[in-house]
Enzyme design. Structure first.
Site, mmCIF file in Angstrom:
data_model
loop_
_atom_site.group_PDB
_atom_site.id
_atom_site.type_symbol
_atom_site.label_atom_id
_atom_site.label_comp_id
_atom_site.label_asym_id
_atom_site.label_seq_id
_atom_site.Cartn_x
_atom_site.Cartn_y
_atom_site.Cartn_z
ATOM 1 N N ASP A 1 3.941 -6.989 0.912
ATOM 2 C CA ASP A 1 4.565 -5.882 0.994
ATOM 3 C C ASP A 1 4.305 -5.545 2.424
ATOM 4 O O ASP A 1 5.399 -4.971 3.135
ATOM 5 C CB ASP A 1 3.480 -4.495 0.134
ATOM 6 C CG ASP A 1 4.182 -5.135 -1.291
ATOM 7 O OD1 ASP A 1 5.171 -4.624 -1.749
ATOM 8 O OD2 ASP A 1 3.198 -5.656 -1.963
ATOM 9 N N THR B 1 6.220 -4.466 -7.356
ATOM 10 C CA THR B 1 4.494 -5.461 -6.341
ATOM 11 C C THR B 1 4.626 -5.835 -7.980
ATOM 12 O O THR B 1 3.693 -6.744 -7.867
ATOM 13 C CB THR B 1 4.248 -4.276 -5.636
ATOM 14 O OG1 THR B 1 5.042 -4.247 -4.623
ATOM 15 C CG2 THR B 1 2.976 -5.013 -5.336
#
Length: 308
Positions: free
Chosen positions: A51, A122
């Protein structure tokens, strides 16, 4: 190439290459084995090294090429110098060859807002559910999502060692969407796609009211919109305030570019100007066709619980 591509088409062409680069970063981090997971607000709200690196790459690459853009990314990162190895300078020539829709030809760089989710899904990424993962770059003008780029880093990852891994799809309102085969769910079938890791009584009550033939629970807003445009689901129903603007901007633009509709649970469109609150507190309701049918079945109690 058109003789002098508009700012919008140059931005989409660059975002395409930048999303590809981010997808490569996402795969590299996973292959390296150390995901560097940290919890943001809890066990279902995670951030990984992928990320962080993908967002640095996307935002720095966009800002270098388009310095007057407003760029809003999901991750709250300290400003630091980004190494050349993370920067992407390329652009998709195929996109530059397409004519910009007339209503967007005169847009200036400073009038555009870009919403970035460097790694949507995620939690699924950390659990190895790799086909749920997307990179999202959404482009808004006058508060409206008008263009989007979605990279799927692991598209084809179960198709064997010879398959080409990953793909990037994109769309512009008034032009269409590209990089996938548009397909509808068989007529009369009601297949709902919804959250895998953020379920609740409210979410489930809303889905039950739709009387679905089937419910598909997957991660990532980008992934769910791809299911709609590829005929794997007929509606995306999420009666909860969990989604944010960077989750919906790119997917909304692609869905709208092919005639679909994405709103909150009340049927209100989202606004993407830079001052808006990030949370989509009125939930999400999206469909390629028959959005009104699904909107009409949202229970009153669900609407009352979700204040936009």
């Amino acid at each position: 190439m058109t003789s002098n591509p508009s700012v919008l088409m140059r931005l989409v062409a660059s975002a395409y290459s930048i999303a590809n680069k981010a997808g490569t970063i996402v795969r590299k981090v996973m292959a390296g084995g150390d995901l560097g997971v940290i919890e943001k607000s809890g066990a279902n709200d995670l951030q990984t090294k992928a990320d962080r690196m993908a967002q640095m790459s996307i935002c720095a690459s966009l800002a270098r090429k388009f310095p007057k853009l407003t760029i809003i990314g999901e991750e709250d990162l300290p400003s630091e110098d980004v190494g050349e190895d993370l920067l992407e300078d390329g652009q998709c020539e195929e996109i530059l060859k397409k004519a910009c829709p007339q209503q967007y030809t005169a847009i200036k760089e400073e009038e555009l807002v870009v919403w970035v989710d460097p790694l949507d899904g995620t939690k699924e990424y950390t659990e190895g559910l790799l086909d749920h993962v997307t990179v999202l770059i959404g482009i808004a003008y006058e508060g409206k999502a008008i263009a989007g780029v979605i990279n799927q880093p692991y598209y084809n990852y179960e198709a064997g060692p010879d398959a080409v891994l990953g793909r990037t799809i994109w769309g512009v309102l008034g032009l269409g969407a590209f990089g996938f085969q548009l397909k509808e769910v068989p007529a009369g079938k009601h297949i709902i796609t919804t959250t895998r890791s953020h379920s609740s009584k409210l979410v489930n009550d809303c889905i039950s009211a739709m009387n679905p033939d089937n419910v598909v629970r997957v991660g990532g807003a980008g992934n769910k919109i791809i299911q709609l445009v590829e005929g794997k689901a007929s509606a995306y129903v999420f009666a909860s305030p969990g989604c944010k603007k960077w989750d919906t901007c790119a997917p909304e633009a692609i869905l709208h570019a092919v005639g679909g509709k994405l709103t909150d649970i009340h049927g209100n469109f989202f606004h993407y100007n830079k001052e808006v609150k990030h949370m989509n507190s009125g939930g999400v309701l999206a469909a390629l066709k028959n959005h009104d049918y699904y909107a009409s079945r949202v229970p009153e109690a669900v609407k009352q619980a979700l204040v936009p």
